[in-house]
Design a protein around this motif. Sequence first.
Motif, PDB file in Angstrom:
ATOM      1  N   ALA A  35       0.833  -1.209   0.000  1.00 48.26           N
ATOM      2  CA  ALA A  35       0.000   0.000   0.000  1.00 48.26           C
ATOM      3  C   ALA A  35       0.865   1.255   0.000  1.00 48.26           C
ATOM      4  N   CYS A  36       0.243   2.388   0.296  1.00 52.41           N
ATOM      5  CA  CYS A  36       0.963   3.669   0.335  1.00 52.41           C
ATOM      6  C   CYS A  36       1.617   3.878   1.702  1.00 52.41           C
ATOM      7  N   ALA A  37       2.684   4.639   1.719  1.00 54.79           N
ATOM      8  CA  ALA A  37       3.284   5.045   2.988  1.00 54.79           C
ATOM      9  C   ALA A  37       2.279   5.908   3.749  1.00 54.79           C
ATOM     10  N   GLY A  38       2.278   5.778   5.067  1.00 59.20           N
ATOM     11  CA  GLY A  38       1.341   6.567   5.857  1.00 59.20           C
ATOM     12  C   GLY A  38      -0.037   5.952   5.962  1.00 59.20           C
ATOM     13  N   SER A  39      -0.182   4.718   5.462  1.00 64.18           N
ATOM     14  CA  SER A  39      -1.451   3.997   5.603  1.00 64.18           C
ATOM     15  C   SER A  39      -1.252   2.873   6.613  1.00 64.18           C
ATOM     16  N   THR A  40      -2.312   2.115   6.855  1.00 58.40           N
ATOM     17  CA  THR A  40      -2.184   0.979   7.761  1.00 58.40           C
ATOM     18  C   THR A  40      -1.722  -0.272   7.032  1.00 58.40           C
ATOM     19  N   GLY A  41      -1.497  -0.174   5.712  1.00 58.95           N
ATOM     20  CA  GLY A  41      -1.121  -1.325   4.910  1.00 58.95           C
ATOM     21  C   GLY A  41       0.343  -1.704   5.056  1.00 58.95           C
ATOM     22  N   GLY A  42       0.663  -2.935   4.637  1.00 58.73           N
ATOM     23  CA  GLY A  42       2.031  -3.425   4.686  1.00 58.73           C
ATOM     24  C   GLY A  42       2.656  -3.423   3.305  1.00 58.73           C
ATOM     25  N   GLY A  43       3.657  -4.311   3.123  1.00 53.60           N
ATOM     26  CA  GLY A  43       4.327  -4.420   1.837  1.00 53.60           C
ATOM     27  C   GLY A  43       5.501  -3.467   1.720  1.00 53.60           C
ATOM     28  N   ILE A  44       6.150  -3.508   0.552  1.00 50.47           N
ATOM     29  CA  ILE A  44       7.305  -2.640   0.310  1.00 50.47           C
ATOM     30  C   ILE A  44       6.886  -1.171   0.314  1.00 50.47           C
ATOM     31  N   LYS A  45       5.719  -0.867  -0.131  1.00 43.40           N
ATOM     32  CA  LYS A  45       5.107   0.454  -0.232  1.00 43.40           C
ATOM     33  C   LYS A  45       5.319   1.044  -1.629  1.00 43.40           C
ATOM     34  N   VAL A  46       4.266   1.649  -2.142  1.00 38.64           N
ATOM     35  CA  VAL A  46       4.275   2.230  -3.484  1.00 38.64           C
ATOM     36  C   VAL A  46       5.338   3.314  -3.595  1.00 38.64           C
ATOM     37  N   SER A  47       5.527   4.103  -2.553  1.00 44.86           N
ATOM     38  CA  SER A  47       6.491   5.206  -2.611  1.00 44.86           C
ATOM     39  C   SER A  47       7.901   4.685  -2.822  1.00 44.86           C
ATOM     40  N   ARG A  48       8.253   3.580  -2.176  1.00 39.86           N
ATOM     41  CA  ARG A  48       9.601   3.026  -2.354  1.00 39.86           C
ATOM     42  C   ARG A  48       9.782   2.478  -3.766  1.00 39.86           C
ATOM     43  N   ILE A  49       8.752   1.817  -4.292  1.00 40.74           N
ATOM     44  CA  ILE A  49       8.822   1.320  -5.666  1.00 40.74           C
ATOM     45  C   ILE A  49       9.022   2.493  -6.627  1.00 40.74           C
ATOM     46  N   LEU A  50       8.310   3.588  -6.357  1.00 41.77           N
ATOM     47  CA  LEU A  50       8.401   4.779  -7.209  1.00 41.77           C
ATOM     48  C   LEU A  50       9.790   5.407  -7.131  1.00 41.77           C
ATOM     49  N   ILE A  51      10.339   5.492  -5.922  1.00 45.22           N
ATOM     50  CA  ILE A  51      11.682   6.055  -5.747  1.00 45.22           C
ATOM     51  C   ILE A  51      12.724   5.195  -6.458  1.00 45.22           C
ATOM     52  N   LEU A  52      12.591   3.874  -6.342  1.00 42.29           N
ATOM     53  CA  LEU A  52      13.523   2.975  -7.021  1.00 42.29           C
ATOM     54  C   LEU A  52      13.448   3.149  -8.535  1.00 42.29           C
ATOM     55  N   GLY A  53      12.227   3.296  -9.056  1.00 42.21           N
ATOM     56  CA  GLY A  53      12.056   3.499 -10.490  1.00 42.21           C
ATOM     57  C   GLY A  53      12.692   4.790 -10.965  1.00 42.21           C
ATOM     58  N   LYS A  54      12.469   5.859 -10.202  1.00 41.94           N
ATOM     59  CA  LYS A  54      13.046   7.152 -10.579  1.00 41.94           C
ATOM     60  C   LYS A  54      14.568   7.135 -10.463  1.00 41.94           C
ATOM     61  N   THR A  55      15.090   6.444  -9.441  1.00 43.96           N
ATOM     62  CA  THR A  55      16.537   6.332  -9.279  1.00 43.96           C
ATOM     63  C   THR A  55      17.151   5.544 -10.438  1.00 43.96           C
ATOM     64  N   LEU A  56      16.469   4.467 -10.845  1.00 41.47           N
ATOM     65  CA  LEU A  56      16.936   3.679 -11.980  1.00 41.47           C
ATOM     66  C   LEU A  56      16.971   4.524 -13.251  1.00 41.47           C
ATOM     67  N   GLY A  57      15.905   5.309 -13.474  1.00 41.42           N
ATOM     68  CA  GLY A  57      15.871   6.189 -14.648  1.00 41.42           C
ATOM     69  C   GLY A  57      17.002   7.194 -14.619  1.00 41.42           C
ATOM     70  N   LYS A  58      17.277   7.740 -13.441  1.00 40.07           N
ATOM     71  CA  LYS A  58      18.371   8.713 -13.281  1.00 40.07           C
ATOM     72  C   LYS A  58      19.716   8.081 -13.619  1.00 40.07           C
ATOM     73  N   GLU A  59      19.958   6.859 -13.119  1.00 41.01           N
ATOM     74  CA  GLU A  59      21.227   6.182 -13.364  1.00 41.01           C
ATOM     75  C   GLU A  59      21.389   5.820 -14.836  1.00 41.01           C
ATOM     76  N   LEU A  60      20.308   5.428 -15.495  1.00 39.33           N
ATOM     77  CA  LEU A  60      20.381   5.087 -16.919  1.00 39.33           C
ATOM     78  C   LEU A  60      20.722   6.318 -17.764  1.00 39.33           C
ATOM     79  N   LYS A  61      20.113   7.468 -17.419  1.00 36.61           N
ATOM     80  CA  LYS A  61      20.410   8.706 -18.144  1.00 36.61           C
ATOM     81  C   LYS A  61      21.878   9.091 -17.980  1.00 36.61           C
ATOM     82  N   GLN A  62      22.385   8.952 -16.751  1.00 39.71           N
ATOM     83  CA  GLN A  62      23.772   9.326 -16.510  1.00 39.71           C
ATOM     84  C   GLN A  62      24.746   8.332 -17.137  1.00 39.71           C
ATOM     85  N   ALA A  63      24.302   7.059 -17.299  1.00 35.89           N
ATOM     86  CA  ALA A  63      25.149   6.075 -17.971  1.00 35.89           C
ATOM     87  C   ALA A  63      25.292   6.414 -19.445  1.00 35.89           C
ATOM     88  N   LEU A  64      24.216   6.920 -20.050  1.00 33.98           N
ATOM     89  CA  LEU A  64      24.247   7.314 -21.462  1.00 33.98           C
ATOM     90  C   LEU A  64      24.950   8.656 -21.668  1.00 33.98           C
TER      91      LEU A  64
END
Length: 291
Positions: free
Chosen positions: A150-179
């Motif tokens: 679920a989302c951070a700040g909710s009662t839900g568990g899991g990795i959390k959508v925000s962390r998945i989103l941060i990882l995705g954005k970080t990956l995009g950043k690293e790919l751009k800098q690799a190119l």
Amino acid sequence: AIEVILLLFGGMGLFDSICHSFATTGTGGYSTKQDSIAYYNSPYIEYVIGVFMFLSGINFTLLLLLFTGKLKKVSQNAELKWYVMSVILFTAFIAAVLYRTTPMGAEESFRKAFFQVASLHTSTGFVTADYMQWVPVLWGTLTVIMLIGACAGSTGGGIKVSRILILGKTLGKELKQALHPQVVAPARMDGKLLNHETIRTTNVFMAAYSFIFVGSFLLISLNGFDMVTNFTAVAATMNNIGPGLELVGPMRNFGGFADPAKLVLIFDMLAGRLEIFPMLVLFLPDTWRKF
């Protein structure tokens, strides 16, 4: 309170309505009935609990802003957008597969898909169908939903959508800098720069999560069960879901595991609920040293 009233309108008793409302908004998933929500066999009750599970997976701060009329701030939240989109896409995919591979009609396929997606996405764990009877491609889909959480700040568990989103954005950043090594490509979220500390904390969390997941998987594999059972047992406990697949599926339980395996899964449940680090700190010698 709103959910209790709506469930009463659906014919559920007062005691059951209160219990299921607490189990929904707290994403606990415990039912007063052995067959969970499937016991009631009521589309109305399924939709009510499904919607409130979905709402309970949203950051409660955003819900407060929504109820106070600050819609602009809510609409600009990246995590909420991805959470809503994830629920919609997974529901549509599962509903389409169910419609083509089962005798269910369009409405029932959508209802079963939405309820199971909302339940597993928010780590609630209510069930209205034995999804082990569905085609295997949906087992993998449901497992991915369990891991996202679920989302951070909710009662839900899991990795959390925000962390998945941060990882995705970080990956995009690293790919751009690799190119383009000379280009500055900052990662942004909600219009703000993601600082190094946020990215570092997310990466460390994912590393710790992965180490515990793999270690737990190997340890409970000594129990002799199949790979799907072992993998989803760890996924269901670390992400605080409840049901997994195969021998720990929605119509089964964890009773078949030996006591050492249960201790591992107990640790996983506590680690997942406490965001991992507080549990790992207990194993550091400095934690118990008298200063």
